[in-house]
Design a protein around this motif. Structure first.
Motif, PDB file in Angstrom:
ATOM      1  N   UNK A   1       0.970  -1.220  -0.029  1.00 13.51           N
ATOM      2  CA  UNK A   1       0.031   0.168   0.103  1.00 13.51           C
ATOM      3  C   UNK A   1       1.091   1.461  -0.103  1.00 13.51           C
ATOM      4  N   UNK A   2       0.419   2.429  -0.700  1.00 10.25           N
ATOM      5  CA  UNK A   2       0.913   3.590  -0.328  1.00 10.25           C
ATOM      6  C   UNK A   2       0.839   4.241   1.032  1.00 10.25           C
ATOM      7  N   UNK A   3       1.451   5.280   1.183  1.00  9.36           N
ATOM      8  CA  UNK A   3       1.633   5.929   2.624  1.00  9.36           C
ATOM      9  C   UNK A   3       0.241   6.290   3.052  1.00  9.36           C
ATOM     10  N   UNK A   4      -0.431   7.088   2.058  1.00  9.84           N
ATOM     11  CA  UNK A   4      -1.793   7.321   2.581  1.00  9.84           C
ATOM     12  C   UNK A   4      -2.777   5.955   2.971  1.00  9.84           C
ATOM     13  N   UNK A   5      -2.615   5.106   1.984  1.00 11.91           N
ATOM     14  CA  UNK A   5      -3.582   4.021   2.339  1.00 11.91           C
ATOM     15  C   UNK A   5      -3.261   3.108   3.742  1.00 11.91           C
ATOM     16  N   UNK A   6      -1.824   3.217   3.778  1.00  8.82           N
ATOM     17  CA  UNK A   6      -1.335   2.760   5.174  1.00  8.82           C
ATOM     18  C   UNK A   6      -1.717   3.181   6.604  1.00  8.82           C
ATOM     19  N   UNK A   7      -1.731   4.735   6.370  1.00  7.61           N
ATOM     20  CA  UNK A   7      -2.314   5.568   7.516  1.00  7.61           C
ATOM     21  C   UNK A   7      -3.859   5.034   7.550  1.00  7.61           C
ATOM     22  N   UNK A   8      -4.521   4.996   6.516  1.00 10.74           N
ATOM     23  CA  UNK A   8      -5.876   5.066   6.780  1.00 10.74           C
ATOM     24  C   UNK A   8      -6.484   3.743   6.905  1.00 10.74           C
ATOM     25  N   UNK A   9      -5.520   2.593   6.682  1.00 10.22           N
ATOM     26  CA  UNK A   9      -6.039   1.399   6.814  1.00 10.22           C
ATOM     27  C   UNK A   9      -6.770   0.978   8.499  1.00 10.22           C
ATOM     28  N   UNK A  10      -6.311   1.048   9.388  1.00  8.35           N
ATOM     29  CA  UNK A  10      -7.010   0.885  10.567  1.00  8.35           C
ATOM     30  C   UNK A  10      -8.211   1.570  10.754  1.00  8.35           C
ATOM     31  N   UNK A  11      -8.460   2.802  10.196  1.00  8.92           N
ATOM     32  CA  UNK A  11      -9.536   3.725  10.554  1.00  8.92           C
ATOM     33  C   UNK A  11     -10.842   3.190   9.120  1.00  8.92           C
ATOM     34  N   UNK A  12     -10.332   2.495   8.261  1.00  9.04           N
ATOM     35  CA  UNK A  12     -11.252   2.255   7.074  1.00  9.04           C
ATOM     36  C   UNK A  12     -12.603   1.717   7.800  1.00  9.04           C
TER      37      UNK A  12
END
Ligand code: ATP
Ligand code: MG
Length: 249
Positions: free
Chosen positions: A101-112
């Motif tokens: 995943x890119x940085x943004x998706x990594x950051x958002x992953x636990x909050x999806x």
């Protein structure tokens, strides 16, 4: 200020009989909302064990931990995981992110999960946070295309995106050079100013100099503490270094 974390008489041992280590020996501590606390002490003094115990990540032999008055170790495992996810964020020395995943998706992953019907609101929130952290522009990069300091800042964004009240860190600047480390500390200060309670384990006096309170541990117990209010940076460093040398850190 209200107490946000309270540990009462917690004891944690590892191993059996002859090989037994008492990692925490009857520790009680109260941390108030919006405090910035650092924990120092020699290697093996119980710092990480304390952090894990306060974050509900381990079992205890004795004692209890309350977060906002809620007893962590009386919940079943599913509830504690859910409670932890909502109320706490964690950062460690070496951030682990998914290379696919890119940085943004990594950051958002636990909050999806929390934002499954409103991904654009989550994206907006993540981008605002990345700006606060000084890593705007790295959204679409792979994790191998950012510096260690940027990756750590991204992992802090990931830890706080869902708006937890408490951020726990175990040596979050331990793998970074001093410039990156200062940037991470600026971010912690900013989050703390915005109301977050922060508890960091560190070996670094410069990290502790940013805290309002420095707790020193020895042999699984709280040895002493320093409180800072208006002291300048240099004075704080002198006081912390003095204490560290007394403890042989
Ligand atoms: N999973 C484990 N199994 C056995 N012993 C453990 C385990 N985790 C910690 N310990 C022991 O408990 C004591 C406290 O460990 P802890 O990791 O809390 O120390 P620390 O203060 O964080 O040290 P460091 O600064 O080296 O990270 C040590 O003696 C350690 O060896
Ligand atoms: Mg440790």
């Amino acid at each position: 200020m209200t107490t946000i974390i309270e540990a009462r008489n917690i004891t944690k041992t590892f191993g059996q009989e002859k090989n037994q280590t008492v990692a925490l020996n009857n520790v009680s501590i109260a941390i108030k909302a919006n405090e910035f606390v650092s924990v120092m002490g020699p290697s093996g003094s119980g710092k990480s064990t304390l952090l894990f115990a306060l974050g509900g990540m381990d079992t205890l032999d004795e004692g209890c931990v309350y977060i906002n008055g809620v007893s962590l170790y009386e919940m079943d495992d599913n509830r504690v995981a859910d409670f932890r996810r909502k109320n706490m964020g964690f950062v460690f020395q070496n951030p682990t992110m998914l290379p696919s995943l890119d940085i943004l998706d990594n950051i958002m992953l636990p909050s999806f999960e929390d934002y499954k019907n409103d991904k654009s609101a989550l994206t907006q929130k993540a981008q605002n946070l990345m700006k606060l952290a000084g890593i705007e522009g790295t959204e679409n990069r792979k994790i191998t295309e950012v510096s260690g300091g940027q990756l750590q800042r991204a992992s802090i964004c990931r830890a706080v995106l869902h708006g937890p009240e408490i951020l726990f860190g175990d040596e979050p600047t331990g793998a970074l050079n001093s410039k990156s480390s200062e940037e991470i500390l600026d971010l912690f200060e900013e989050l703390n100013k915005n109301g977050m309670t922060i508890l960091l384990v560190t070996h670094d006096a410069k990290v502790s100099a940013r805290a309002n309170r420095v707790i020193f541990m020895k042999d699984g117990a709280l040895e002493s503490e320093l409180y800072f209010e208006n002291e300048d940076h240099q004075t704080r460093l002198v006081l912390i270094n003095q204490k560290m040398s007394d403890l042989g850190i």
